[in-house]
Design a protein around this motif. Sequence first.
Motif, mmCIF file in Angstrom:
data_model
loop_
_atom_site.group_PDB
_atom_site.id
_atom_site.type_symbol
_atom_site.label_atom_id
_atom_site.label_comp_id
_atom_site.label_asym_id
_atom_site.label_seq_id
_atom_site.Cartn_x
_atom_site.Cartn_y
_atom_site.Cartn_z
ATOM 1 N N LEU A 376 27.880 -15.349 1.383
ATOM 2 C CA LEU A 376 29.414 -15.495 2.729
ATOM 3 C C LEU A 376 30.330 -15.024 1.949
ATOM 4 C CD1 LEU A 376 28.465 -18.768 4.162
ATOM 5 C CD2 LEU A 376 27.312 -16.529 5.174
ATOM 6 N N PRO A 377 31.763 -14.390 2.564
ATOM 7 C CA PRO A 377 32.757 -14.467 2.663
ATOM 8 C C PRO A 377 33.499 -15.504 2.767
ATOM 9 C CG PRO A 377 32.411 -13.777 4.930
ATOM 10 C CD PRO A 377 30.562 -14.463 4.462
ATOM 11 N N THR A 378 34.072 -16.479 1.483
ATOM 12 C CA THR A 378 34.891 -17.852 1.101
ATOM 13 C C THR A 378 36.031 -17.185 0.861
ATOM 14 O OG1 THR A 378 32.163 -17.831 0.732
ATOM 15 C CG2 THR A 378 34.378 -19.099 -0.380
ATOM 16 N N VAL A 379 36.025 -18.622 1.723
ATOM 17 C CA VAL A 379 38.220 -18.596 1.030
ATOM 18 C C VAL A 379 38.393 -19.507 0.783
ATOM 19 C CG1 VAL A 379 40.297 -19.420 2.811
ATOM 20 C CG2 VAL A 379 38.254 -17.937 3.795
ATOM 21 N N PHE A 380 39.067 -19.838 -0.432
ATOM 22 C CA PHE A 380 39.183 -21.050 -1.226
ATOM 23 C C PHE A 380 40.815 -21.227 -0.532
ATOM 24 C CE2 PHE A 380 36.112 -19.539 -3.554
ATOM 25 C CZ PHE A 380 35.507 -21.057 -4.476
ATOM 26 N N GLU A 381 40.926 -22.774 -0.192
ATOM 27 C CA GLU A 381 42.099 -23.087 0.592
ATOM 28 C C GLU A 381 42.685 -24.037 -0.501
ATOM 29 O OE1 GLU A 381 44.968 -23.084 3.899
ATOM 30 O OE2 GLU A 381 43.834 -22.085 3.926
ATOM 31 N N SER A 449 26.160 -20.140 -7.468
ATOM 32 C CA SER A 449 24.841 -21.415 -6.289
ATOM 33 C C SER A 449 24.218 -20.315 -5.080
ATOM 34 C CB SER A 449 25.848 -22.079 -5.442
ATOM 35 O OG SER A 449 26.952 -22.297 -4.717
ATOM 36 N N GLY A 450 24.977 -19.413 -5.371
ATOM 37 C CA GLY A 450 24.368 -18.160 -3.629
ATOM 38 C C GLY A 450 25.623 -18.414 -2.716
ATOM 39 N N LEU A 451 26.404 -19.739 -2.834
ATOM 40 C CA LEU A 451 27.291 -19.712 -1.355
ATOM 41 C C LEU A 451 28.363 -18.265 -1.698
ATOM 42 C CD1 LEU A 451 28.913 -21.365 1.057
ATOM 43 C CD2 LEU A 451 30.041 -22.399 -1.030
ATOM 44 N N ALA A 452 28.837 -18.046 -2.106
ATOM 45 C CA ALA A 452 29.876 -16.970 -1.780
ATOM 46 C C ALA A 452 29.676 -15.300 -2.122
ATOM 47 C CB ALA A 452 31.131 -18.111 -2.983
ATOM 48 N N ASP A 453 29.916 -14.932 -1.673
ATOM 49 C CA ASP A 453 30.105 -12.943 -2.204
ATOM 50 C C ASP A 453 31.230 -12.728 -3.164
ATOM 51 O OD1 ASP A 453 29.686 -10.722 -2.467
ATOM 52 O OD2 ASP A 453 30.211 -9.946 -0.171
ATOM 53 N N PRO A 454 30.677 -12.566 -4.565
ATOM 54 C CA PRO A 454 31.960 -12.286 -5.374
ATOM 55 C C PRO A 454 32.709 -11.209 -5.071
ATOM 56 C CG PRO A 454 29.577 -11.242 -5.735
ATOM 57 C CD PRO A 454 29.159 -12.419 -4.754
ATOM 58 N N ASP A 455 32.404 -10.274 -4.017
ATOM 59 C CA ASP A 455 33.558 -9.294 -3.484
ATOM 60 C C ASP A 455 34.171 -9.350 -2.415
ATOM 61 O OD1 ASP A 455 31.590 -7.564 -5.936
ATOM 62 O OD2 ASP A 455 30.648 -7.110 -4.566
ATOM 63 N N ARG A 456 33.578 -10.991 -2.317
ATOM 64 C CA ARG A 456 34.545 -11.626 -0.541
ATOM 65 C C ARG A 456 35.598 -12.286 -0.737
ATOM 66 N NH1 ARG A 456 30.996 -10.177 4.405
ATOM 67 N NH2 ARG A 456 29.420 -10.858 2.723
ATOM 68 N N LEU A 457 36.131 -13.119 -1.609
ATOM 69 C CA LEU A 457 36.467 -14.086 -2.613
ATOM 70 C C LEU A 457 38.313 -13.845 -1.640
ATOM 71 C CD1 LEU A 457 34.946 -15.163 -5.524
ATOM 72 C CD2 LEU A 457 34.467 -15.886 -3.604
ATOM 73 N N VAL A 458 38.854 -15.142 -0.963
ATOM 74 C CA VAL A 458 39.972 -15.078 -0.373
ATOM 75 C C VAL A 458 40.922 -16.501 -0.675
ATOM 76 C CG1 VAL A 458 41.205 -15.687 1.617
ATOM 77 C CG2 VAL A 458 39.435 -14.145 1.769
ATOM 78 N N LEU A 459 42.167 -16.280 -1.769
ATOM 79 C CA LEU A 459 43.041 -17.364 -2.183
ATOM 80 C C LEU A 459 43.430 -17.473 -1.382
ATOM 81 C CD1 LEU A 459 43.230 -19.278 -4.840
ATOM 82 C CD2 LEU A 459 44.680 -17.551 -5.724
ATOM 83 N N ALA A 460 43.912 -18.790 -0.984
ATOM 84 C CA ALA A 460 45.121 -19.002 0.445
ATOM 85 C C ALA A 460 45.427 -19.966 0.350
ATOM 86 C CB ALA A 460 43.601 -18.893 1.656
ATOM 87 N N GLY A 461 46.431 -20.614 0.479
ATOM 88 C CA GLY A 461 47.227 -21.993 0.596
ATOM 89 C C GLY A 461 48.546 -21.928 1.507
ATOM 90 N N GLY A 462 49.389 -22.663 1.303
ATOM 91 C CA GLY A 462 50.773 -22.816 1.630
ATOM 92 C C GLY A 462 51.548 -23.729 0.183
ATOM 93 N N SER A 463 52.622 -23.950 0.122
ATOM 94 C CA SER A 463 53.580 -24.636 -0.727
ATOM 95 C C SER A 463 53.062 -24.787 -1.720
ATOM 96 C CB SER A 463 53.943 -26.193 -0.530
ATOM 97 O OG SER A 463 54.816 -26.560 -0.631
ATOM 98 N N TRP A 464 52.215 -25.612 -2.396
ATOM 99 C CA TRP A 464 52.600 -25.331 -4.168
ATOM 100 C C TRP A 464 51.126 -24.643 -4.023
ATOM 101 C CZ3 TRP A 464 54.902 -26.573 -8.033
ATOM 102 C CH2 TRP A 464 54.861 -26.988 -9.233
ATOM 103 N N GLY A 465 50.527 -24.593 -2.592
ATOM 104 C CA GLY A 465 48.770 -23.840 -2.615
ATOM 105 C C GLY A 465 49.024 -22.401 -2.787
#
Length: 602
Positions: A376-381, A449-465
């Motif tokens: 899946l497209p995956t967001v690392f929040e 694990s097959g959860l995340a699509d390596p071509d559709r990884l989003v790195l996201a966060g607020g403040s220190w994130g």
Amino acid sequence: MTESNRGTTPAVPDWEKRFRAPRVSLPDWAEDAPDRSLFVSNATGTYELYAWDRATGEQRQATDRANGTTDGVLSPDGDWIWWFSDKDGDEFGVWLRQPFAGGEDVEAVPGLDPSYPAGLALGRDGHTAVVGRSTDDDGTTIHVVRPGSDAPAEIYRHRESAGVGDLSHDGTLIAIEHTEHGDAMHSALRVVRLDGTTVAELDDTKGGEEELGLEVLGFAPVEGDTRLLVGHQRRGRWEPMVWDVASGAETDLVLDLPGDVSAEWYPDGSALLVAHEFEARGDLWRYEFATGALTKVDTPLGTVSGASARPDGSIEYLWSSAAEPPVVRSTTGAVVLDPPGAKAPGSVPVEDVWVEGPGGRVHALVQKPAGATGPLPTVFEIHGGPTWHDSDSFAAGPAAWVDHGFAVVRVNYRGSTGYGREWTDALKHRVGLIELEDIAAVREWAVASGLADPDRLVLAGGSWGGYLTLLGVGTQPGAWAVGLAAVPVADYVTAYEDEMEALKALDRTLFGGSPEEVPDRFHVSSPLTYVDDVKAPVYISAGVNDPRCPIRQIDHYVDRLAARDAVHEVYRYDAGHGSLVVEERIKQVALELDFAKRHLPS
């Protein structure tokens, strides 16, 4: 447009409903007038303070400002609401007060210039107040207002950060948390009289191999009782103990609970309400002084993010889980506050994942659309703080990503709280890089694990994130397809120059000195150092009045992206370190969703 659909209103999607749904905080109540309460709600579309008379059921909006208000305190007699008035979210201002029943706002402490707040304690006599202040010029000062005095008296001053902890029940003793030793992550305690003379000191930062922190949890709520409830880290995690400041006696409370433990007094002083956090979830316990018995309070599985014991012995608490929106509950079985309006739609539960990282096992919380299979497209929040943690609690932002078909991964990297002092303190001196190592380990698991699509990884966060997002897309340029950074640190040296004084002290602790003293450490941990290596499209949102992640250092970073025509967008809004306006929050999430969808591979 056909006749049948002319003039119809588009359905509001669930993710917007979650933001717009009426929300309330756990109510504060006046110590000597427990039917009088104060809470925060977004009922008007902006988070504001509300007075609530439980005896009559009447609720009244107490503040009304364009950018919202959340910092407020009830006087112990219940007669006054004190609230902090800043300018458009800049956190620099003065305390105002108004009668509980309504009336004109007046300056609460005439004679004190605007500042950043550093704690407030109000006396039961209705007149005594202890006010902490922080400014770039003075550091921290603490002032006492006493009955009949013409002006507040300064009783404490130091360049390093400090704050008001509590005022004793009889109004004669003040507990102060301070970092005069220079470690802003580990406070020492001092108890003083109203004239500033010292009664007792407690300092765990001296004599050991590592500095340990202390925190004020509150004086005993009994006349003449000199016991102070204190949080300590002597066994590698936060635990409570009782310190009698008159005799010096320390009573250790050995509670057989595996995670971080905090506590507050029951109103009669005979017991403690214990708040326990372990592996991203929280629960409540009652500790009896007479017997030493520890009894679990019945709460649902999830996160208790605030609790208070009432005079009748009942407990009110704010509870939620990732799947269920927050509600203020009581051990009587009642829902304490149930604001009118449509309820927030739920979301999907979290799954716990443990991944071996370079510094030990890393805990991550994973959500994905119901029935979806990867990749899946995956967001690392990535959470802010850095000394904070993600938990099994309701969050409208991650739920919005799930609604749009994304998996969401939240990582409690080294620096996060709730996993012991060693885990929290590990990030010092390799700031940012330590956290990104843990995030990378979880990213590798998510792909393998097959959860995340390596071509559709989003790195996201607020403040220190947001800081870790910009540092991550620069130091790991091939790992992320998109970066979404809200109110981030982008140029660490300039951020240090412009930020509020308390955060300068924290940065000196994290890095081991100022940019002048340890320039290499700031250089290696600054996103600006790696901006020319960024390949992923980057979206940045920033508050123009933000004292924590100031706008000038973000402009420096954006200018460097623009100079090489790197794909980026910037959204500036007229507030501080985030917004208290519901529609503004919705707008920002919508912009992030749109940016990610436009720049991720189909």
